[in-house]
Design a protein around this motif. Structure first.
Motif, PDB file in Angstrom:
ATOM      1  N   VAL A   1      58.732  -9.236  -8.751  1.00 15.28           N
ATOM      2  CA  VAL A   1      59.933  -8.503  -8.324  1.00 15.28           C
ATOM      3  C   VAL A   1      60.691  -7.959  -9.533  1.00 15.28           C
ATOM      4  CG1 VAL A   1      62.170  -8.747  -7.189  1.00 15.28           C
ATOM      5  CG2 VAL A   1      60.144  -9.787  -6.171  1.00 15.28           C
ATOM      6  N   THR A   2      60.824  -8.783 -10.584  1.00 17.74           N
ATOM      7  CA  THR A   2      61.538  -8.346 -11.790  1.00 17.74           C
ATOM      8  C   THR A   2      60.821  -7.183 -12.459  1.00 17.74           C
ATOM      9  OG1 THR A   2      62.297 -10.617 -12.136  1.00 17.74           O
ATOM     10  CG2 THR A   2      62.497  -9.101 -13.995  1.00 17.74           C
ATOM     11  N   LEU A   3      59.510  -7.283 -12.567  1.00 23.52           N
ATOM     12  CA  LEU A   3      58.736  -6.225 -13.208  1.00 23.52           C
ATOM     13  C   LEU A   3      58.815  -4.926 -12.424  1.00 23.52           C
ATOM     14  CD1 LEU A   3      56.804  -5.443 -15.481  1.00 23.52           C
ATOM     15  CD2 LEU A   3      54.914  -6.271 -14.078  1.00 23.52           C
ATOM     16  N   ASN A   4      58.750  -5.010 -11.102  1.00 23.57           N
ATOM     17  CA  ASN A   4      58.840  -3.804 -10.280  1.00 23.57           C
ATOM     18  C   ASN A   4      60.207  -3.156 -10.410  1.00 23.57           C
ATOM     19  OD1 ASN A   4      59.283  -2.587  -7.154  1.00 23.57           O
ATOM     20  ND2 ASN A   4      57.262  -2.268  -8.066  1.00 23.57           N
ATOM     21  N   PHE A   5      61.251  -3.985 -10.483  1.00 19.92           N
ATOM     22  CA  PHE A   5      62.609  -3.457 -10.651  1.00 19.92           C
ATOM     23  C   PHE A   5      62.755  -2.743 -11.996  1.00 19.92           C
ATOM     24  CE2 PHE A   5      66.955  -4.100 -12.278  1.00 19.92           C
ATOM     25  CZ  PHE A   5      67.675  -3.438 -11.290  1.00 19.92           C
ATOM     26  N   LEU A   6      62.213  -3.353 -13.054  1.00 23.37           N
ATOM     27  CA  LEU A   6      62.301  -2.746 -14.389  1.00 23.37           C
ATOM     28  C   LEU A   6      61.507  -1.438 -14.461  1.00 23.37           C
ATOM     29  CD1 LEU A   6      61.970  -5.939 -16.632  1.00 23.37           C
ATOM     30  CD2 LEU A   6      64.050  -4.602 -16.179  1.00 23.37           C
ATOM     31  N   LEU A   7      60.331  -1.423 -13.852  1.00 22.15           N
ATOM     32  CA  LEU A   7      59.518  -0.206 -13.870  1.00 22.15           C
ATOM     33  C   LEU A   7      60.225   0.932 -13.145  1.00 22.15           C
ATOM     34  CD1 LEU A   7      55.945  -1.672 -13.214  1.00 22.15           C
ATOM     35  CD2 LEU A   7      56.741  -0.538 -15.298  1.00 22.15           C
ATOM     36  N   LYS A   8      60.842   0.627 -12.011  1.00 17.24           N
ATOM     37  CA  LYS A   8      61.544   1.672 -11.273  1.00 17.24           C
ATOM     38  C   LYS A   8      62.789   2.139 -12.024  1.00 17.24           C
ATOM     39  CE  LYS A   8      59.967   0.600  -6.608  1.00 17.24           C
ATOM     40  NZ  LYS A   8      60.352   0.195  -5.235  1.00 17.24           N
TER      41      LYS A   8
END
Length: 720
Positions: free
Chosen positions: A357-364
């Motif tokens: 979830v954290t990685l997806n948030f940072l990528l977006k």
């Protein structure tokens, strides 16, 4: 970490060599006990493999021939002129086929690809990369095959195109056959899978409605990937078979990702299934993580070859795969079997989810992306988290494929006996998996080889994977009817596997504790008798219906559309730009080649806005407003469809004109809203009256029973 990875590879090599050495010894011991020679057993296995493969290939070929014959009977394709054939492609299907035609007309393949990637002859005032935006890789492949194979003098382009799609559907059925065969051990399960798939064709495929749609090109590759993954997850697999399955998973995963822009979402569902399988320690962790490496490699390669498609970078599949690989690196040296390791396993699930979830948030946050943003808005409205009067969102919510499935869907599956047997198989497998998970929590290890008399079907990792996968797909299908085309084929496969599997019946008898009859003998009898009875009943009830479909001549003729296309090709200027509903514009683009102002595509914000603006021709807006909208897109001709203007839809509030009135505030919508009247009549009605100011802006140049064509005046006269 590097030393741990090296140890892991070494252990895998040792396991492979050990299993290859032990397998012949075990087989020889079993053969000696049964009094069979190795030569006899080799012939028996070869015969089983040969006839099974023959049945699988024959099933796929017969299904492809069936689709071709049904298509010919439905549209009378061979007796139609080229224009009449092209009219059978509707909506987005027309756009895909039109670009296939343009590739064939190009002086060279390289020039054709360049024109598609820098396309400014399709949508007015807009240059698009059609290959990236519309995922035209199937058309690129089809055009290359058509020209390289020298088929120009043998077969017409349209027959070659639809022939490839029908051939892929045959591969789709063959892959489902093989998957069920690998799981059950008998190709009788494959035959039953194909029978259920064809009988429930209304709910297993959309091939009847839109041949060139992306899913019809992509899902056969996904079925091949699932078949290969099923074999790859099996225990005690010899090295040659494991390598073959691994390579097939690699190739089919990447191909599937290139064929469909939404493929990474379906792979994400699969990745979640594998994650749960690994979290409960029901599969070899090394194999699961190898599959995640394949995901990462396919995403990276797809990003490069899809013109740096940012949607793949912000995909949840990438975030989950990266989180799992990172967690694997952190836990590589963790000792197994202790209480601390089981506690860390729970933390492992939390760790993976948190990192993903954290990685997806940072990528977006850091990767610029616009693709599929409307999907999130749609999900919010669909789940009731938000409300909107937006025309596009409400129009999507009104689409049948995005509604909850109807009762007729479940009734059809029940009438074919598919749903009852699927529920039975699913319940047995779920209970068995629950027992295995409970044993794992208590510290009991999994058996290296599960025997028939054990009655533990839940210990087979490939079975657990399919159970989880169908449950996740089923949850999606219960929300959106369009998802049934992803779920129902695997329902057919799992139900056929279950009724043909002696292990499933043995698992049931183990719980019932049968004593009167030997459970192994009864399981073997039922695994043959039940599918045979089902097959005969399906043959008796549904085979006559299928034959009637193939012998019955259907009529498809749309003379009004043919007349409209003929008039455009003969009378309209070559540089003309047409405006109208996106679905009709796609057909005009295909049949005439003229430029249009909108297309039925829903992955581009600008095109969505264009569609909403041009749909205003069916709203209660003034002639001046409509004229300004159309001229802003450099449109020269306006086409009004009588079917939309006078639409009498089954659901009031879902007609195009109703949605426009809601978006424009011209109707009473909710209790908290107020009446808002428009002083103008509905434009599509008023323009037909031929009075000022409508005749000042628009001049009628052609009409028939279904269409009214108006030239948009460049010089406006206000004389009454």
């Amino acid at each position: 970490i590097s030393s741990g990875a090296a140890d892991l590879r070494q252990r895998k090599k040792q396991n492979c060599t050990e299993s290859e050495k032990m397998a012949p010894e075990q087989r020889n011991k079993e053969n000696s006990k049964l009094g069979r020679s190795p030569k006899y057993l080799l012939i028996q296995r070869f015969a089983k493999l040969f006839f099974g493969c023959l049945a699988a290939v024959t099933s796929g070929m017969m299904y492809a021939v069936y689709l071709s014959t049904y298509h010919e009977r439905k549209f009378w394709f061979s007796s139609r002129q080229e224009l009449e054939r092209e009219i059978t492609f509707q909506g987005d299907s027309a756009i895909y086929y039109s670009f296939y035609k343009e590739l064939l007309k190009a002086p060279s393949f390289e020039r054709g690809v360049y024109e598609l990637t820098h396309n400014n002859k399709t949508v007015s005032l807009k240059t698009i990369n059609a290959v990236q935006q519309m995922t035209l890789y199937p058309e690129l492949i089809a055009s290359v095959l058509y020209q390289a194979s020298g088929s120009e003098e043998v077969i017409e382009p349209v027959y070659f195109y639809i022939g490839i799609v029908f051939g892929l559907q045959g591969i789709y059925v063959t892959a489902l056959f093989v998957t069920s065969w690998v799981m059950s051990g008998t190709w009788l399960a494959g035959m039953l899978t194909v029978a259920w798939f064809i009988i429930n064709r209304t709910d297993t495929t959309r091939i009847d409605y839109s041949i060139p749609s992306r899913e019809n090109w992509a899902l056969p590759y996904f079925a091949c990937q699932v078949a290969a993954l099923t074999g790859y997850l099996k225990k005690n697999l010899n090295c040659s078979a494991e390598k073959f399955c691994y390579l097939l998973v690699n190739a089919s995963t990447y191909t599937f990702m290139m064929m469909w822009e939404y493929s990474h979402y379906l792979l994400f569902v699969q990745a979640v299934s594998l994650f749960l399988l690994d979290s409960f320690a029901l599969a070899q962790t090394e194999k699961v993580h190898e599959v995640y490496k394949i995901y990462l490699f396919s995403l990276f390669l797809g990003y490069l070859l899809q013109f740096e498609n940012s949607a793949l970078l912000v995909s949840p599949l990438l975030s989950l795969s990266a989180a799992l690989m990172l967690s694997k690196c952190l836990q590589m040296n963790m000792k197994k079997g202790t209480f601390i390791s089981r506690l860390l396993k729970i933390m492992y699930i939390y760790l993976v989810l948190t990192v993903a979830v954290t990685l997806n948030f940072l990528l977006k946050m850091f990767v610029p992306h616009k693709e599929n943003g409307h999907l999130l808005k749609f999900i919010e409205v669909k789940l009731g988290l938000n409300t909107t009067k937006n025309f596009t969102m409400n129009w999507l919510l009104c689409q049948e494929s995005l509604q909850a499935p109807s009762q007729d869907f479940f009734l059809r599956l029940t009438q074919s006996s598919l749903l009852p047997f699927y529920i039975l198989v699913l319940i047995i497998c779920l209970f068995s998996v629950t027992q295995v998970i409970f044993r794992r929590i208590c510290g009991e290890p999994l058996k290296e080889a599960v025997k028939l008399e054990d009655g533990r079907i839940g210990e087979r990792p490939e079975i657990v994977y399919h159970v989880i996968h169908t449950i996740l797909l089923g949850c999606l299908a219960m929300c959106l009817e369009g998802m049934k085309y992803l779920w129902t084929p695997y329902v057919c496969m799992l139900a056929a596997f279950g009724v043909c599997s002696p292990e499933l019946w043995m698992t049931l008898f183990k719980w019932l504790r049968l004593k009167a009859v030997h459970p192994i003998l009864l399981a073997l009898i039922l695994s043959m008798a039940v599918p045979t009875i089902i097959g005969f009943s399906l043959w008796k009830e549904f085979f006559p219906r299928i034959m009637t479909e193939l012998t019955e001549l259907q009529e498809f003729y749309d003379p009004d559309t043919v007349e409209l296309m003929t008039w455009i090709k003969r009378q309209a200027p070559v540089a003309a730009v047409f405006a109208g509903s996106p679905q009709l514009m796609a057909v005009i683009k295909l049949c005439t080649g003229w430029m249009v102002s909108s297309l039925p595509l829903y992955n581009d914000d600008d095109l969505l806005k264009r569609n909403e603006n041009i749909y205003q021709i069916y709203s209660k807006r003034s002639a001046e407003d409509i004229y300004k909208i159309l001229t802003s897109y450099k449109a020269n001709f306006l086409v009004i469809e009588d079917s939309i203007c006078n639409e009498v839809g089954p659901v009031r509030g879902c007609r195009v004109k109703d949605l426009l009135d809601i978006a424009n505030g011209h109707v009473f919508c909710e209790e908290s809203d107020n009446y808002a009247y428009s002083k103008y009549g509905r434009f599509c009605h008023e323009i037909k009256m031929n009075y000022s100011p409508y005749v000042n802006y628009f001049t009628r140049v052609y009409w028939n029973r279904s269409y009214f064509v108006y030239r948009i005046n460049t010089v406006i006269s206000f004389q009454s």
